[in-house]
Design an enzyme around this catalytic site. Structure first.
Site, short mmCIF file in Angstrom:
data_model
loop_
_atom_site.label_atom_id
_atom_site.label_comp_id
_atom_site.label_asym_id
_atom_site.label_seq_id
_atom_site.Cartn_x
_atom_site.Cartn_y
_atom_site.Cartn_z
N HIS A 56 0.67 -0.81 0.09
CA HIS A 56 -0.07 -0.37 0.06
C HIS A 56 1.32 0.91 0.49
O HIS A 56 2.43 1.38 0.82
CB HIS A 56 -0.75 -0.15 1.06
CG HIS A 56 -1.65 -0.87 1.59
ND1 HIS A 56 -0.80 -2.43 1.92
CD2 HIS A 56 -2.84 -1.47 1.48
CE1 HIS A 56 -2.54 -2.77 2.27
NE2 HIS A 56 -3.14 -2.09 1.42
N ASP A 59 2.39 1.93 2.94
CA ASP A 59 3.46 0.77 3.65
C ASP A 59 4.95 1.05 3.70
O ASP A 59 5.91 0.80 4.22
CB ASP A 59 3.25 -0.28 3.56
CG ASP A 59 2.03 -0.98 3.13
OD1 ASP A 59 1.03 -0.63 4.18
OD2 ASP A 59 1.85 -2.06 2.36
N MET A 90 1.92 -5.98 -7.38
CA MET A 90 0.95 -5.47 -7.64
C MET A 90 1.34 -3.82 -6.76
O MET A 90 2.40 -4.26 -5.69
CB MET A 90 0.06 -5.91 -6.89
CG MET A 90 -1.14 -5.72 -6.78
SD MET A 90 -1.10 -5.29 -4.63
CE MET A 90 -1.53 -6.43 -3.86
N GLU A 183 -10.59 -6.13 -4.79
CA GLU A 183 -10.64 -7.19 -3.82
C GLU A 183 -12.34 -7.02 -3.43
O GLU A 183 -12.83 -5.86 -2.51
CB GLU A 183 -9.96 -7.25 -3.45
CG GLU A 183 -9.78 -7.62 -2.11
CD GLU A 183 -8.38 -8.07 -0.96
OE1 GLU A 183 -7.21 -7.48 -1.39
OE2 GLU A 183 -8.13 -8.29 -0.08
N LYS A 185 -15.37 -8.29 0.46
CA LYS A 185 -14.53 -8.53 1.35
C LYS A 185 -16.63 -8.37 1.99
O LYS A 185 -16.67 -7.10 2.06
CB LYS A 185 -13.61 -8.07 1.97
CG LYS A 185 -13.93 -8.86 3.65
CD LYS A 185 -12.70 -8.15 4.31
CE LYS A 185 -12.03 -8.90 5.62
NZ LYS A 185 -11.16 -7.95 6.66
N GLU A 219 -10.14 -12.95 -2.50
CA GLU A 219 -8.77 -13.49 -1.39
C GLU A 219 -9.76 -14.37 -0.75
O GLU A 219 -10.40 -14.56 -0.30
CB GLU A 219 -9.02 -12.16 0.10
CG GLU A 219 -8.08 -13.29 1.13
CD GLU A 219 -7.79 -11.38 2.07
OE1 GLU A 219 -7.26 -10.67 1.56
OE2 GLU A 219 -7.69 -12.03 3.00
N HIS A 222 -11.94 -13.72 2.53
CA HIS A 222 -13.04 -13.09 2.52
C HIS A 222 -14.77 -13.58 1.79
O HIS A 222 -15.71 -14.09 2.00
CB HIS A 222 -12.28 -11.62 1.18
CG HIS A 222 -11.07 -11.10 1.82
ND1 HIS A 222 -10.83 -10.00 1.45
CD2 HIS A 222 -10.63 -11.61 3.12
CE1 HIS A 222 -9.91 -9.46 2.04
NE2 HIS A 222 -9.74 -9.91 2.95
N ASP A 247 -5.17 -13.12 -3.77
CA ASP A 247 -4.87 -13.36 -2.46
C ASP A 247 -5.01 -14.62 -1.95
O ASP A 247 -5.09 -15.14 -1.12
CB ASP A 247 -5.91 -11.89 -1.68
CG ASP A 247 -5.22 -10.78 -1.53
OD1 ASP A 247 -5.42 -9.85 -1.37
OD2 ASP A 247 -4.24 -10.93 -2.80
N ASP A 257 -11.39 -12.06 9.54
CA ASP A 257 -10.50 -12.02 8.95
C ASP A 257 -9.35 -12.97 9.48
O ASP A 257 -8.48 -12.01 10.34
CB ASP A 257 -10.48 -10.79 8.16
CG ASP A 257 -9.52 -10.87 7.04
OD1 ASP A 257 -9.48 -9.84 6.49
OD2 ASP A 257 -9.31 -12.19 6.46
N ASP A 259 -6.70 -14.46 8.03
CA ASP A 259 -5.64 -14.37 7.11
C ASP A 259 -4.99 -15.11 7.67
O ASP A 259 -3.06 -15.09 7.94
CB ASP A 259 -5.05 -12.67 6.49
CG ASP A 259 -6.02 -11.82 6.40
OD1 ASP A 259 -5.42 -10.76 6.92
OD2 ASP A 259 -6.83 -12.54 5.58
N ASP A 289 -1.64 -13.03 1.35
CA ASP A 289 -1.89 -12.02 1.81
C ASP A 289 -2.65 -12.28 2.98
O ASP A 289 -3.47 -12.88 3.70
CB ASP A 289 -3.42 -10.88 0.95
CG ASP A 289 -3.52 -9.90 2.28
OD1 ASP A 289 -4.40 -8.83 2.08
OD2 ASP A 289 -3.20 -9.68 2.58
#
Ligand code: DIG
Ligand code: MN
Ligand code: MN
Length: 389
Positions: A56, A59, A90, A183, A185, A219, A222, A247, A257, A259, A289
């Site tokens: 991102h 980040d 990406m 994406e 969710k 994902e 999700h 993802d 979530d 992950d 992810d």
């Protein structure tokens, strides 16, 4: 330990900076790991054998960085990429952390927030393209509501469409070689998130001005949160030519979530996912992810990253075995047998075909009596996965 399950660049395994950089904060606990810099994270990913790193905007470049700080950070990041050989397939925008986005970004009720989100995304697209990204993900984590009294859901979809149309035009205007991947969710962090599933995103894409530039980034966690079969969602996206990114992680059904590390919960569905991606020749990133358990130190974070990649490669080998298993393939041959007697009624409609089909007679009782041997087929699959075949 080196064996056939060691990751190599051609496997296209990627991680976001936010994944291995996750410091273990959760809604009920403070961070458990010291933050690492983007440069340190690139070297960590290189050490475990990743192909690429995603991010991102924030980040990499803090939201309040000065232009000079931005340039230094980007320069140092590029140097780390140079030193390690990692690439950036990406990029994406953080439109969910800053309080400005507390009621969404592109669908916020505040037009100034919507305009700021567009500006931030254009800047983030520039940054992603500068670092080599060819896919740009939009995860609308805050595009939703806690009360439907606050937002007209149709109006929110219109705002989302207007924003994505604006941004695809920006990409065209800039001459960027970039495609968007949306994406989905269903919820978290909002009570309900708009466009909650990959299927909803596929329908939305067809209403855009440039649908050819826009695909999906499904994902695992999700779709599982929505109680859906992830492989079916991926297959629909693939069949529509819209699987631009993916993802990978894992997730127990009916939970927040999680992950989790790829394959950590649902090995069988992970197997069918890897088999599908490899069978159809998916050429995109295998992006994890996901993040390590909060219990882990950075050695544990590396174990997490290695585990994601190793499990993918082990399941890829299992898929090869399944495709070559004589008993499984013989069963499939039997199950899918087609004597051609119905060929006249397959394919496109014609009045003659319909008339002939009307005249056909069927032994309905016999149709229902055939045993399909799926128990045998699934047991063989389970035994192959358990390593006894
Ligand atoms: C969460 O699943 C989202 C964010 O981490 C990011 O925007 C996107 C990128 O894969 N996934
Ligand atoms: Mn997730
Ligand atoms: Mn994701």
């Amino acid at each position: 330990m080196t064996d056939q399950y060691e990751p190599r660049p051609e496997h296209k395994f990627t991680f976001g900076l936010w994944t291995v950089g996750n410091i273990g904060r959760d809604p009920f606990g403070e961070p458990v790991r010291q933050p690492l810099s983007p440069v340190e994270l690139v070297h960590l990913l290189a050490e475990v054998g990743a192909y690429g790193v995603n991010f991102h905007d924030n980040d990499l470049v803090p939201i309040d960085a000065t232009p000079a700080e931005r340039d230094r950070i980007v320069r140092e990041f590029k140097q780390a990429l140079e030193e390690t050989g990692l690439v950036v397939p990406m990029a994406t925008t953080n439109l969910f952390t800053d309080p400005a986005f507390k009621d969404g970004a592109l669908t916020s009720n505040d037009p100034r927030v919507r305009a700021y989100a567009l500006q931030k995304t254009m800047n983030a697209i520039d940054l992603g393209v500068e670092l080599g990204a060819k896919v740009y993900v939009f995860w609308g984590g805050r595009e939703g509501t806690e009360t439907d009294a606050s937002k007209d859901p149709a109006g929110a979809i219109k705002r989302y469409r207007e924003a994505i149309n604006f941004l695809t035009e920006y990409v065209i205007d800039q001459g960027y070689d970039l495609r968007f991947a949306l994406e989905a969710k269903p919820n978290e962090p909002r009570g309900d998130i708009f466009l909650p599933t990959t299927g909803a995103m596929l329908a939305f894409i067809e209403t855009l001005d440039h649908p050819e530039m826009v695909g999906v980034n499904p994902e695992v966690a999700h779709e599982h949160m929505a109680g859906l079969n992830f492989v079916h969602a991926v297959a629909q996206a693939w069949e529509a030519g819209k699987l631009f990114h993916i993802d990978l992680n894992d997730q127990a059904f009916g939970r927040y979530d999680q992950d989790f590390r790829f394959g950590a919960v649902n090995l069988k569905s992970a197997f069918f996912l890897v088999k599908f991606l490899e069978d159809v020749g998916y050429e995109g990133s295998r992006h994890f992810d996901a993040h390590a358990y909060r219990t882990e130190d950075y050695e544990g974070v590396k174990d997490f990253a290695r585990g994601c990649m190793r499990t993918y490669l082990i399941l890829k080998e299992k898929a090869r075995q399944w495709n070559e298993d004589p008993e499984i393939q013989a069963l499939l041959e039997e199950i899918r047998a087609d004597d051609g007697s119905m060929a006249a009624y397959q394919g496109a409609y014609s009045a003659d075909k319909a008339a002939a089909l009307r005249a056909e007679t069927f032994d309905r009782v016999a149709l229902g009596q055939r045993g399909l041997a799926y128990e045998r087929l699934d047991q063989l699959t389970v035994e192959l996965l358990l390593g006894v075949r």
